[in-house]
Design an enzyme around this catalytic site. Structure first.
Site, mmCIF file in Angstrom:
data_model
loop_
_atom_site.group_PDB
_atom_site.id
_atom_site.type_symbol
_atom_site.label_atom_id
_atom_site.label_comp_id
_atom_site.label_asym_id
_atom_site.label_seq_id
_atom_site.Cartn_x
_atom_site.Cartn_y
_atom_site.Cartn_z
ATOM 1 N N GLU A 1 1.914 3.344 3.063
ATOM 2 C CA GLU A 1 2.559 2.557 4.117
ATOM 3 C C GLU A 1 4.051 2.372 3.795
ATOM 4 O O GLU A 1 4.660 1.362 4.105
ATOM 5 C CB GLU A 1 1.835 1.215 4.271
ATOM 6 C CG GLU A 1 0.375 1.406 4.684
ATOM 7 C CD GLU A 1 -0.455 0.125 4.666
ATOM 8 O OE1 GLU A 1 0.140 -0.966 4.554
ATOM 9 O OE2 GLU A 1 -1.694 0.229 4.752
ATOM 10 N N HIS B 1 0.843 -1.191 0.000
ATOM 11 C CA HIS B 1 0.000 0.000 0.000
ATOM 12 C C HIS B 1 0.880 1.242 0.000
ATOM 13 O O HIS B 1 1.842 1.341 0.771
ATOM 14 C CB HIS B 1 -0.927 0.002 1.215
ATOM 15 C CG HIS B 1 -2.045 -0.979 1.108
ATOM 16 N ND1 HIS B 1 -2.545 -1.671 2.189
ATOM 17 C CD2 HIS B 1 -2.759 -1.395 0.028
ATOM 18 C CE1 HIS B 1 -3.534 -2.462 1.792
ATOM 19 N NE2 HIS B 1 -3.679 -2.308 0.484
ATOM 20 N N GLU C 1 0.790 -5.769 10.764
ATOM 21 C CA GLU C 1 0.447 -4.343 10.795
ATOM 22 C C GLU C 1 1.310 -3.654 11.856
ATOM 23 O O GLU C 1 1.113 -3.833 13.054
ATOM 24 C CB GLU C 1 -1.034 -4.164 11.129
ATOM 25 C CG GLU C 1 -1.990 -4.803 10.141
ATOM 26 C CD GLU C 1 -2.187 -3.987 8.871
ATOM 27 O OE1 GLU C 1 -1.622 -2.867 8.794
ATOM 28 O OE2 GLU C 1 -2.899 -4.461 7.961
#
Length: 402
Positions: A169, A166, A371
């Site tokens: 990110e 992404h 994450e």
């Protein structure tokens, strides 16, 4: 006193500060209008405050090589900052300048880490660790940027790690490259990394990093569109007429690369309910239409990895399952990674078409979406140090024998 600086393509306030050796506060004080627009424009002029030269005093028996190692600056960059004396033998008490002696590695925790910084960093680790680091390109992005893969270790067990799937990110790319350098440096030195034996890990496992899967999207988030971008009109439209791209996750064609894999792709498309290019959540016209996603798919098919880890942000969570396709050891591994990092192992439902999902479904082997950090993407650079400690713990654990 100040000097005039002409903004170049790729410049951001933080990149200029690092290159010129000044603080962001000093740059903004000298240029009050910098924060008015979301991005700098090539050709724009800025005032750069002058600062005292950064000086190093040569000690007894020191050479260009030993000083460069001591300061973590490449020997060539150090010599480039001292053109008038670089051919001379150094003597104790001599002063050399450190101005502009900025390594590619210096960008990781100090400024936006984009495709140009990654390319320079890849060359840096290749030069510094030629017998340890192996680099190849596994494909090209939509705009023709290389998607780099970096291998360390010769062990028969293969694991895969990726970052910046992404666009916003991108901090995951700099975190992974920091680990690449640190791991290679410990292997080269033969020393233990704390209690962790880097040599043993490399003999047991070969690890393949793809630190920046989505280079076009990362560049868009960091630099915006300047009027010369071939996709400018479409990108602004897909971004709901907003010229700031902080929230952009997709590739340059507005496709979310982590919704591109053939793992119940149709169901994910319906769940998302996004049927045209967008900043996020558009799955594309079909699985694997985007070259960046296909590059990961093809690499996994060729290398037959035993495990895969995909780094995202944020939440400090580890997702380890997929529709009960995962093997029994997946939960065991998730708990191991959670224990060393302080993250939470989460059994996720209601998500399909991600790289982790496809890898588990296709190979029935452990795969994890990790994450990192807390906050709003892009995560602030102030978190780099604390997140890196957690990422290190996860990767070291993954490299250990089963």
């Amino acid at each position: 006193m100040s000097t005039l600086y002409k903004v170049r393509k790729g410049d951001t306030p933080l990149r200029i500060c690092l290159r010129c050796g000044i603080t962001l506060e000093a740059l903004l004080a000298a240029n009050p209008t910098v924060n008015v627009s979301p991005y700098l424009m090539p050709g724009q002029h800025l005032f750069i405050p002058e600062r005292p030269a950064s000086i190093y005093t040569v000690q007894a028996y020191e050479s260009w090589e030993s000083i460069s190692w001591k300061l973590g600056i490449s020997e060539q960059l150090l010599k480039d900052a001292n053109e008038s004396i670089q051919q001379c033998e150094l003597v104790p008490g001599q002063c050399i300048s450190l101005d502009y002696a900025v390594q590619p590695s210096d960008w990781r925790a100090s400024a936006e880490y984009g495709p140009y910084e990654l390319e320079q960093d890849v060359r840096y680790v290749q030069r510094a660790f030629p017998s340890i680091v192996h680099v190849e390109s596994i494909g090209k992005s939509v705009l023709g940027k290389d998607i780099y893969a970096i291998r360390i270790g010769e062990g028969p067990r293969r694991i895969h790690v990726n970052g910046a799937v992404h666009a916003n990110e991108w901090l995951t790319s700099s975190l992974l490259m920091q680990f690449v350098e640190d791991y290679a440096r410990y292997l080269q030195s033969g020393l233990r990394w704390g209690k962790w034996d880097a040599r043993l890990a490399s003999e047991h496992t070969s690890i393949w990093f793809v630190p920046m899967v989505n280079p076009d999207g990362v560049e868009l988030v960091q630099e915006g569109v300047s009027g010369q971008h071939s996709w400018e009109h479409s990108l602004v439209e897909w971004n709901e007429e907003d010229r700031r791209f902080d929230r952009w996750k997709s590739n340059i064609r507005g496709v979310d690369l982590n919704d591109q894999f053939p793992a119940h792709w149709e169901e994910e498309q319906v769940r998302r309910g996004v049927y045209e290019p967008s900043a996020m959540n558009y799955s594309g016209e079909a699985p694997l239409t985007e070259p960046e996603a296909f590059a990961l798919y093809r690499m996994a098919e060729e290398k037959q990895f035993a495990m895969a880890l995909s780094f995202h942000s944020q939440g400090r969570e580890i997702y380890w399952n997929y529709r009960d396709y995962e093997p029994p050891e997946a939960e065991v591994w998730a708990k191991r990674l959670a224990r060393v990092s302080g993250y939470r192992a989460v059994k996720l439902t209601g998500s399909d078409a991600g790289f982790k999902d496809w890898f588990i479904q296709q190979y029935r082997k452990p795969a994890f979406t990790i994450e990192v950090g807390y906050g709003i993407n892009p995560l602030p650079l102030s978190q780099f140090g604390s997140i890196y400690h957690e990422v290190c713990a996860i990767l070291k654990e993954a490299l250990l024998p089963d």
